[in-house]
Design a protein around this motif. Structure first.
Motif, PDB file in Angstrom:
ATOM      1  N   LYS A  67      40.160  29.760  45.454  1.00 54.51           N
ATOM      2  CA  LYS A  67      40.709  29.208  44.216  1.00 54.51           C
ATOM      3  C   LYS A  67      39.795  29.460  43.019  1.00 54.51           C
ATOM      4  N   ASP A  68      38.504  29.591  43.288  1.00 56.22           N
ATOM      5  CA  ASP A  68      37.544  29.756  42.194  1.00 56.22           C
ATOM      6  C   ASP A  68      37.369  31.237  41.843  1.00 56.22           C
ATOM      7  N   SER A  69      37.253  31.498  40.542  1.00 56.06           N
ATOM      8  CA  SER A  69      37.003  32.868  40.081  1.00 56.06           C
ATOM      9  C   SER A  69      35.523  33.195  40.212  1.00 56.06           C
ATOM     10  N   ILE A  70      35.232  34.418  40.609  1.00 52.99           N
ATOM     11  CA  ILE A  70      33.856  34.896  40.763  1.00 52.99           C
ATOM     12  C   ILE A  70      33.627  35.975  39.705  1.00 52.99           C
ATOM     13  N   GLN A 102      36.281  39.455  36.627  1.00 51.02           N
ATOM     14  CA  GLN A 102      36.388  38.293  37.503  1.00 51.02           C
ATOM     15  C   GLN A 102      37.439  38.573  38.567  1.00 51.02           C
ATOM     16  N   PHE A 103      37.297  37.906  39.708  1.00 50.39           N
ATOM     17  CA  PHE A 103      38.304  38.014  40.764  1.00 50.39           C
ATOM     18  C   PHE A 103      38.203  36.778  41.660  1.00 50.39           C
ATOM     19  N   ARG A 104      39.166  36.624  42.530  1.00 49.63           N
ATOM     20  CA  ARG A 104      39.127  35.556  43.530  1.00 49.63           C
ATOM     21  C   ARG A 104      39.159  36.168  44.914  1.00 49.63           C
ATOM     22  N   ARG A 105      38.342  35.620  45.816  1.00 48.59           N
ATOM     23  CA  ARG A 105      38.425  36.050  47.204  1.00 48.59           C
ATOM     24  C   ARG A 105      39.806  35.706  47.774  1.00 48.59           C
ATOM     25  N   ILE A 106      40.202  36.398  48.820  1.00 48.75           N
ATOM     26  CA  ILE A 106      41.464  36.085  49.483  1.00 48.75           C
ATOM     27  C   ILE A 106      41.383  34.652  50.016  1.00 48.75           C
ATOM     28  N   LEU A 151      42.830  45.989  40.878  1.00 46.69           N
ATOM     29  CA  LEU A 151      41.559  46.535  40.384  1.00 46.69           C
ATOM     30  C   LEU A 151      41.536  46.514  38.860  1.00 46.69           C
ATOM     31  N   LEU A 152      42.652  46.866  38.228  1.00 44.24           N
ATOM     32  CA  LEU A 152      42.726  46.852  36.773  1.00 44.24           C
ATOM     33  C   LEU A 152      42.446  45.464  36.220  1.00 44.24           C
ATOM     34  N   ARG A 153      43.068  44.448  36.824  1.00 40.26           N
ATOM     35  CA  ARG A 153      42.862  43.073  36.367  1.00 40.26           C
ATOM     36  C   ARG A 153      41.395  42.677  36.519  1.00 40.26           C
ATOM     37  N   THR A 154      40.784  43.061  37.629  1.00 38.81           N
ATOM     38  CA  THR A 154      39.369  42.731  37.855  1.00 38.81           C
ATOM     39  C   THR A 154      38.475  43.399  36.821  1.00 38.81           C
ATOM     40  N   LEU A 155      38.744  44.668  36.510  1.00 37.60           N
ATOM     41  CA  LEU A 155      37.907  45.393  35.563  1.00 37.60           C
ATOM     42  C   LEU A 155      38.078  44.866  34.138  1.00 37.60           C
TER      43      LEU A 155
END
Length: 459
Positions: free
Chosen positions: A270-273, A263-267, A255-259
């Motif tokens: 490969k692409d960041s959202i 950006q994040f990647r679905r399980i 969660l910290l990395r996303t905030l």
């Protein structure tokens, strides 16, 4: 489904034609106007979903048109166009209330994109208003009930914070209304997206990552299709993390990395959202202690703790209990199919003096149970649970004991206080209630409790 109606205003006929051509395949109803004053008249008589206007026109500037149209419809999205792409003109356009701006010569693709985005935002806002209206009709207003200084301070902070992009940490005991405060922050914000709540303690840890981030097709055995996570649903909205201290260390890190990156990647992806979300977190634990003892990541704590709201317990704002009872009683009476009109003074006094360890949620449950048991048109003390009237243990060597002595002095103080207000206002109960900062109904309740008659103070 009706077409969206767009008004385009520009004194150059070629620009009007360019705009019409760019939007011709978008299933829109387009009105062109070369005279800004006639455009202003049309805005007063006709309904439009969006306006595109040039900033510099003879007779009436686009910014003046914007101000006038905003008075008629504050939510009307307006795009201003300019052939002079200075930073100052763009800032001025947005400062005066423009939703966006375009630079000439016009890029048709950019025009189509901005029109589609603003119309979608307008649609979502309209749906949200209808939903709020429906919920209020069904369940009553979802506003925060209370006039005590502590709850007023919280609401003042909500008003300051809501329209900023700052993340918020809400602290408070269970049942104090933390999610209600989070929803109020979202409702008063400028965000057009959804309010997405997540109870971090209710979802098993092995499912939580999938709930947050979603998955791609084939990510695991049963993943027959790509599925978005809750973060994607919260795009342009508010992501409410209730009981955030229940997150595992690994989920805290993700969660910290996303905030930090938004950006994040679905399980399995490969692409960041990219997401634009405001995070409001809540907990009933001492989160500073959780950090100190190593159960909650310090970096995540500082990332979320931009603004802190401490919600008072019900025992800290006991003067609000009569208001809460008055608010919830009609709703619960309708739900239970009863004909109860009011609460007797003795019952209300018992409710007002109980410490409510379960806070507002416990008060609601007690009221519902009492309404079910009540067979009269007034809710009496005999239908209240017995534990409400248990005498607290004395903790003082004086004959009366601390609690009884405190209550007796408190009653004397209250009576003297309300009588002094009525003397100053010459028996005007409404003016006295305003001076005390109390609703008139609550003020009358106190008068009845102390057997004070306002008319005896009239000159």
């Amino acid at each position: 489904m009706r077409k969206h109606s767009i008004l385009i205003v520009d004194d150059e006929p070629d620009m009007l034609s360019t705009c019409r051509e760019a939007l011709s395949g978008e299933d829109l109803s387009i009105t062109l106007e070369s005279d800004p004053r006639r455009a202003l008249e049309r805005l007063g008589k006709e309904s439009f979903d969006l306006v595109v206007a040039d900033i510099k026109m003879p007779g009436l500037a686009g910014t003046e048109l914007l101000k006038a149209s905003k008075e008629a419809d504050p939510d009307l999205p307006i795009i201003l166009m300019t052939a002079f792409p200075e930073v100052d003109s763009a800032v001025e356009a947005l400062r005066t209330g423009a939703s966006d701006y375009l630079i000439k010569p016009l890029n048709p693709e950019e025009l189509r994109f901005k029109v589609a985005r603003l119309l979608e935002e307008r649609r979502i806002k309209g749906e949200n208003r209808l939903l709020v209206s429906h919920l209020e009709k069904r369940h009553g207003s979802s506003d925060i009930i209370g006039q005590s200084p502590k709850i007023r301070a919280v609401l003042e902070m909500v008003n300051k914070v809501a329209r900023t992009p700052a993340d918020v940490m809400i602290l408070g005991e269970s049942g104090t209304g933390k999610e209600l405060i989070a929803r109020k922050i979202h409702a008063q914000s400028r965000r057009s997206g959804r309010f997405v709540p997540v109870d971090c303690g209710a979802i098993p840890e092995n499912l939580l990552e999938n709930e947050f981030f979603g998955h791609e097709k084939g990510a695991y055995t049963d993943a027959s299709a790509s599925t978005p996570g809750l973060l994607e649903f919260a795009h342009c909205g508010t992501f409410f993390l209730d009981e955030i201290c229940e997150l595992s260390p690994s989920m805290q890190a993700k969660l910290l990395r996303t905030l930090q990156e938004r950006q994040f990647r679905r399980i399995g992806g490969k692409d960041s959202i990219s997401v634009d979300v405001r995070v409001v977190a809540a907990t009933n634990k001492d989160i500073a202690k959780e950090v100190q003892e190593g159960r909650f990541r310090e970096e995540l704590y500082y990332r979320l703790n931009v603004i802190t709201l401490q919600i008072p317990s019900l025992r800290e704002r006991a003067e609000d209990i009569p208001l809460l009872v008055e608010h919830y009683l009609p709703r619960f009476v309708r739900e239970m199919g009863k004909r109860i009109r009011s609460v007797e003074d003795q019952a209300l006094e018992i409710l007002a003096h109980y410490p409510w360890p379960g806070n507002i949620r416990e008060l609601q449950n007690v009221l519902k149970k009492a309404i079910v048991l009540c067979e009269k048109d007034i809710l009496t003390a005999d239908v209240l649970p017995g534990f409400l009237v248990t005498t607290p243990p004395t903790s003082d060597s004086s004959p009366e004991g601390f609690f009884r002595l405190r209550d007796r002095h408190l009653q004397t103080f209250e009576k003297d206080y309300f009588e002094s207000l009525l003397r100053k206002t010459h028996g005007d109960a409404r003016a006295a209630a305003q001076s005390a900062g109390l609703p008139l109904s609550s003020f009358y309740w106190h008068l009845k409790k102390h057997e004070i008659k306002s008319e005896s103070f009239r000159t």
